[in-house]
Structures are given as structure tokens and as C-alpha cells.
Design a protein around this motif. Structure first.
Motif, PDB file in Angstrom:
ATOM      1  N   ASN A 128     -72.816-103.717  29.724  1.00 53.26           N
ATOM      2  CA  ASN A 128     -72.683-105.046  30.012  1.00 53.26           C
ATOM      3  C   ASN A 128     -73.778-106.249  29.893  1.00 53.26           C
ATOM      4  OD1 ASN A 128     -71.356-107.490  30.871  1.00 53.26           O
ATOM      5  ND2 ASN A 128     -71.343-106.793  33.153  1.00 53.26           N
ATOM      6  N   LEU A 129     -74.984-105.872  30.594  1.00 55.81           N
ATOM      7  CA  LEU A 129     -76.119-106.667  30.482  1.00 55.81           C
ATOM      8  C   LEU A 129     -76.590-106.871  29.186  1.00 55.81           C
ATOM      9  CD1 LEU A 129     -77.315-106.330  34.044  1.00 55.81           C
ATOM     10  CD2 LEU A 129     -75.596-108.168  33.296  1.00 55.81           C
ATOM     11  N   ALA A 130     -77.446-105.664  28.616  1.00 54.05           N
ATOM     12  CA  ALA A 130     -78.113-105.562  27.485  1.00 54.05           C
ATOM     13  C   ALA A 130     -77.293-105.560  26.406  1.00 54.05           C
ATOM     14  CB  ALA A 130     -78.985-104.340  27.553  1.00 54.05           C
ATOM     15  N   GLY A 131     -76.097-105.067  26.258  1.00 55.28           N
ATOM     16  CA  GLY A 131     -75.112-105.132  25.059  1.00 55.28           C
ATOM     17  C   GLY A 131     -74.618-106.537  24.744  1.00 55.28           C
ATOM     18  N   ASN A 132     -74.290-107.367  25.881  1.00 53.80           N
ATOM     19  CA  ASN A 132     -74.101-108.678  25.359  1.00 53.80           C
ATOM     20  C   ASN A 132     -75.312-109.510  24.796  1.00 53.80           C
ATOM     21  OD1 ASN A 132     -71.416-109.336  26.326  1.00 53.80           O
ATOM     22  ND2 ASN A 132     -72.050-108.784  28.284  1.00 53.80           N
ATOM     23  N   VAL A 133     -76.525-109.432  25.125  1.00 60.37           N
ATOM     24  CA  VAL A 133     -77.854-109.743  24.569  1.00 60.37           C
ATOM     25  C   VAL A 133     -77.686-109.485  23.103  1.00 60.37           C
ATOM     26  CG1 VAL A 133     -80.061-110.331  24.370  1.00 60.37           C
ATOM     27  CG2 VAL A 133     -78.772-110.390  26.832  1.00 60.37           C
ATOM     28  N   ILE A 134     -77.895-108.133  22.993  1.00 56.34           N
ATOM     29  CA  ILE A 134     -78.159-107.257  21.675  1.00 56.34           C
ATOM     30  C   ILE A 134     -76.980-107.353  20.744  1.00 56.34           C
ATOM     31  CG2 ILE A 134     -78.217-104.990  20.629  1.00 56.34           C
ATOM     32  CD1 ILE A 134     -79.585-103.861  23.403  1.00 56.34           C
ATOM     33  N   GLY A 135     -75.522-107.528  21.268  1.00 56.31           N
ATOM     34  CA  GLY A 135     -74.669-107.809  20.372  1.00 56.31           C
ATOM     35  C   GLY A 135     -74.817-109.153  19.703  1.00 56.31           C
ATOM     36  N   PHE A 136     -75.538-110.198  20.186  1.00 43.14           N
ATOM     37  CA  PHE A 136     -75.437-111.482  19.413  1.00 43.14           C
ATOM     38  C   PHE A 136     -77.057-111.497  18.713  1.00 43.14           C
ATOM     39  CE2 PHE A 136     -71.500-112.501  20.923  1.00 43.14           C
ATOM     40  CZ  PHE A 136     -71.132-113.739  20.543  1.00 43.14           C
ATOM     41  N   ILE A 137     -77.864-110.865  18.734  1.00 45.06           N
ATOM     42  CA  ILE A 137     -79.131-110.780  18.329  1.00 45.06           C
ATOM     43  C   ILE A 137     -78.969-110.990  16.571  1.00 45.06           C
ATOM     44  CG2 ILE A 137     -81.111-109.624  17.657  1.00 45.06           C
ATOM     45  CD1 ILE A 137     -81.452-108.944  20.520  1.00 45.06           C
ATOM     46  N   PRO A 138     -78.154-110.159  16.045  1.00 44.78           N
ATOM     47  CA  PRO A 138     -77.994-110.220  14.538  1.00 44.78           C
ATOM     48  C   PRO A 138     -77.313-111.649  14.420  1.00 44.78           C
ATOM     49  CG  PRO A 138     -77.060-108.429  15.337  1.00 44.78           C
ATOM     50  CD  PRO A 138     -77.396-108.871  16.582  1.00 44.78           C
ATOM     51  N   PHE A 139     -76.673-112.114  15.110  1.00 47.45           N
ATOM     52  CA  PHE A 139     -75.993-113.731  14.871  1.00 47.45           C
ATOM     53  C   PHE A 139     -77.079-114.603  14.626  1.00 47.45           C
ATOM     54  CE2 PHE A 139     -74.176-117.750  16.056  1.00 47.45           C
ATOM     55  CZ  PHE A 139     -72.973-117.692  15.275  1.00 47.45           C
ATOM     56  N   GLY A 140     -78.146-114.468  15.629  1.00 49.38           N
ATOM     57  CA  GLY A 140     -79.106-115.586  15.461  1.00 49.38           C
ATOM     58  C   GLY A 140     -79.967-115.230  14.440  1.00 49.38           C
ATOM     59  N   MET A 141     -80.504-113.820  13.981  1.00 51.39           N
ATOM     60  CA  MET A 141     -81.290-113.317  13.048  1.00 51.39           C
ATOM     61  C   MET A 141     -80.469-113.681  11.501  1.00 51.39           C
ATOM     62  SD  MET A 141     -83.007-109.677  14.056  1.00 51.39           S
ATOM     63  CE  MET A 141     -84.077-109.849  12.729  1.00 51.39           C
ATOM     64  N   ILE A 142     -79.373-113.601  11.235  1.00 52.71           N
ATOM     65  CA  ILE A 142     -78.976-113.616   9.743  1.00 52.71           C
ATOM     66  C   ILE A 142     -78.338-114.832   9.711  1.00 52.71           C
ATOM     67  CG2 ILE A 142     -77.089-112.240   8.340  1.00 52.71           C
ATOM     68  CD1 ILE A 142     -77.193-110.018  10.316  1.00 52.71           C
ATOM     69  N   LEU A 143     -77.849-115.630  10.322  1.00 50.75           N
ATOM     70  CA  LEU A 143     -77.237-116.938  10.087  1.00 50.75           C
ATOM     71  C   LEU A 143     -78.324-117.796   9.329  1.00 50.75           C
ATOM     72  CD1 LEU A 143     -74.507-118.041  10.225  1.00 50.75           C
ATOM     73  CD2 LEU A 143     -74.916-119.205  12.481  1.00 50.75           C
ATOM     74  N   PRO A 144     -79.463-117.940   9.867  1.00 48.27           N
ATOM     75  CA  PRO A 144     -80.450-118.807   9.162  1.00 48.27           C
ATOM     76  C   PRO A 144     -80.645-118.230   7.680  1.00 48.27           C
ATOM     77  CG  PRO A 144     -81.244-118.279  11.344  1.00 48.27           C
ATOM     78  CD  PRO A 144     -79.984-117.335  11.243  1.00 48.27           C
ATOM     79  N   VAL A 145     -80.650-116.910   7.433  1.00 48.18           N
ATOM     80  CA  VAL A 145     -80.756-116.536   6.221  1.00 48.18           C
ATOM     81  C   VAL A 145     -79.832-116.784   5.196  1.00 48.18           C
ATOM     82  CG1 VAL A 145     -80.879-114.530   4.765  1.00 48.18           C
ATOM     83  CG2 VAL A 145     -82.013-114.455   6.911  1.00 48.18           C
ATOM     84  N   ILE A 146     -78.446-116.965   5.836  1.00 49.86           N
ATOM     85  CA  ILE A 146     -77.339-117.040   4.741  1.00 49.86           C
ATOM     86  C   ILE A 146     -76.960-118.794   4.942  1.00 49.86           C
ATOM     87  CG2 ILE A 146     -76.497-114.830   4.715  1.00 49.86           C
ATOM     88  CD1 ILE A 146     -74.152-115.871   6.741  1.00 49.86           C
ATOM     89  N   TRP A 147     -77.387-119.591   5.769  1.00 49.68           N
ATOM     90  CA  TRP A 147     -77.095-120.808   5.989  1.00 49.68           C
ATOM     91  C   TRP A 147     -78.221-121.578   6.429  1.00 49.68           C
ATOM     92  CZ3 TRP A 147     -73.305-123.087  10.066  1.00 49.68           C
ATOM     93  CH2 TRP A 147     -72.946-124.353   9.766  1.00 49.68           C
ATOM     94  N   PRO A 148     -79.171-122.004   5.495  1.00 44.37           N
ATOM     95  CA  PRO A 148     -80.594-122.607   5.905  1.00 44.37           C
ATOM     96  C   PRO A 148     -80.502-123.784   6.968  1.00 44.37           C
ATOM     97  CG  PRO A 148     -80.536-121.849   3.892  1.00 44.37           C
ATOM     98  CD  PRO A 148     -79.110-121.820   4.072  1.00 44.37           C
ATOM     99  N   LYS A 149     -79.497-124.455   6.733  1.00 42.29           N
ATOM    100  CA  LYS A 149     -79.408-125.736   7.692  1.00 42.29           C
ATOM    101  C   LYS A 149     -79.262-125.414   9.210  1.00 42.29           C
ATOM    102  CE  LYS A 149     -77.280-128.708   4.237  1.00 42.29           C
ATOM    103  NZ  LYS A 149     -76.381-129.871   4.234  1.00 42.29           N
ATOM    104  N   THR A 150     -79.143-124.052   9.551  1.00 44.61           N
ATOM    105  CA  THR A 150     -79.060-123.511  10.737  1.00 44.61           C
ATOM    106  C   THR A 150     -80.403-123.297  11.317  1.00 44.61           C
ATOM    107  OG1 THR A 150     -78.603-121.283  10.333  1.00 44.61           O
ATOM    108  CG2 THR A 150     -76.604-122.748  10.822  1.00 44.61           C
ATOM    109  N   GLY A 151     -81.547-123.589  10.515  1.00 46.30           N
ATOM    110  CA  GLY A 151     -82.742-123.250  10.847  1.00 46.30           C
ATOM    111  C   GLY A 151     -83.345-123.946  11.887  1.00 46.30           C
TER     112      GLY A 151
END
Length: 153
Positions: A71-94
Motif C-alpha cells: 500500500n505505502l511503498a507500492g503506490n510510490v514505486i508504481g509511479f517512479i517509472p512515470f516520472g522517469m520515462i515521460l521526460p525521455v519520450i516527451w521532452p516538454k515535460t522536463g
């Protein structure tokens, strides 16, 4: 970074992001082991910030390490890839503020779908933890990008 390399990195990032979204969709909407069954469910929601986080922490011994971690760490860990990959594929989110807002908006969509479809529950604490995960992911991207620029110029 050369144009060809940038293009390859963006394509790889897009593929990874797609796979991440597929896995996230499964865990958030279909994984019965995490209470995602639709049968006999009522609308469940928590609108009080930090209520569920506090409850999980106070009752961690009774609930068990796995449940608290999921519940606690899973919710955080589950969204780490969102913040890591999005700026790579969409640079305007940087920018950290953009990632914070996009993480919050995406999490709000997920929580709303869970409420409407009665799979899981709408929990404001999940919004907080998911958004935190997206920001942590972006900070990891930012650090890695700084290191890459120092090494490769």
C-alpha cells in the motif's frame, strides 16, 4: 547526444512506457490478489488526507509487512517509472512542476476509474503517494541526465 541516438532513446522509452502502462493497468484494475474483484463491491473512498497512510502505519504489525509495503511503498514505486520515462519520450515535460501535475492528473484518473468501476477504492492518500512517486522518478531522471551530460558532454 546525436540525433540518431536521441531518436533511438525516445523509441525505446516509448516502448518501455507502453509496457509500464500495461503492467500498471493490470495491477490497478485486474489483479485480484490486490482486491481488484468487481463482484459484490461497494463504492469505497477516502477523502481525508493521510488517514489510510496513518492507519497502515499504526496497524502495521497486525496487517503484516507485505500489506503495508504494497500500500505505502507500492503506490510510490508504481509511479517512479512515470516520472522517469515521460521526460525521455516527451521532452516538454522536463520540469519538476510539470511532472508533479501530470503525475497527480494521471493518478486522479486512475483513482476515479477505480471508484466508478468499483475496483479498489478512491483514496486521496494514493493520490499523494502516486504523485510523490512521479516526482521521485523525475528527480532520478534529472540526476541521471546530469551525470550523463558530465560524462559524455
Amino acid at each position: 547526444m546525436r540525433k540518431e541516438t536521441k531518436k533511438k532513446v525516445r523509441i525505446l522509452g516509448a516502448v518501455l512506457f507502453f509496457l509500464y502502462l500495461l503492467a500498471l493497468t493490470y495491477f490497478l484494475f485486474f489483479a485480484e490478489g490486490y482486491g481488484r474483484s468487481v463482484e459484490g463491491r461497494m463504492y469505497a473512498y477516502n477523502l481525508q488526507p493521510f488517514r489510510e497512510i496513518k492507519r497502515f502505519w499504526i496497524h502495521r504489525e497486525m496487517l503484516g509487512t507485505f500489506a503495508v509495503f504494497c500500500n505505502l511503498a507500492g503506490n510510490v514505486i508504481g509511479f517512479i517509472p512515470f516520472g522517469m520515462i515521460l521526460p525521455v519520450i516527451w521532452p516538454k515535460t522536463g520540469k519538476v512542476l510539470r511532472i508533479l501535475l501530470l503525475s497527480f492528473e494521471f493518478s486522479l484518473c486512475v483513482e476515479t476509474i477505480q471508484l466508478v468501476w468499483k475496483v479498489g477504492s478512491f483514496d486521496v492518500d494514493d493520490l499523494i503517494l502516486n504523485t510523490l512517486g512521479g516526482v521521485i522518478g523525475y528527480l532520478l531522471f534529472w540526476i541521471c541526465n546530469k551525470i550523463r551530460r558530465k560524462i559524455y558532454g
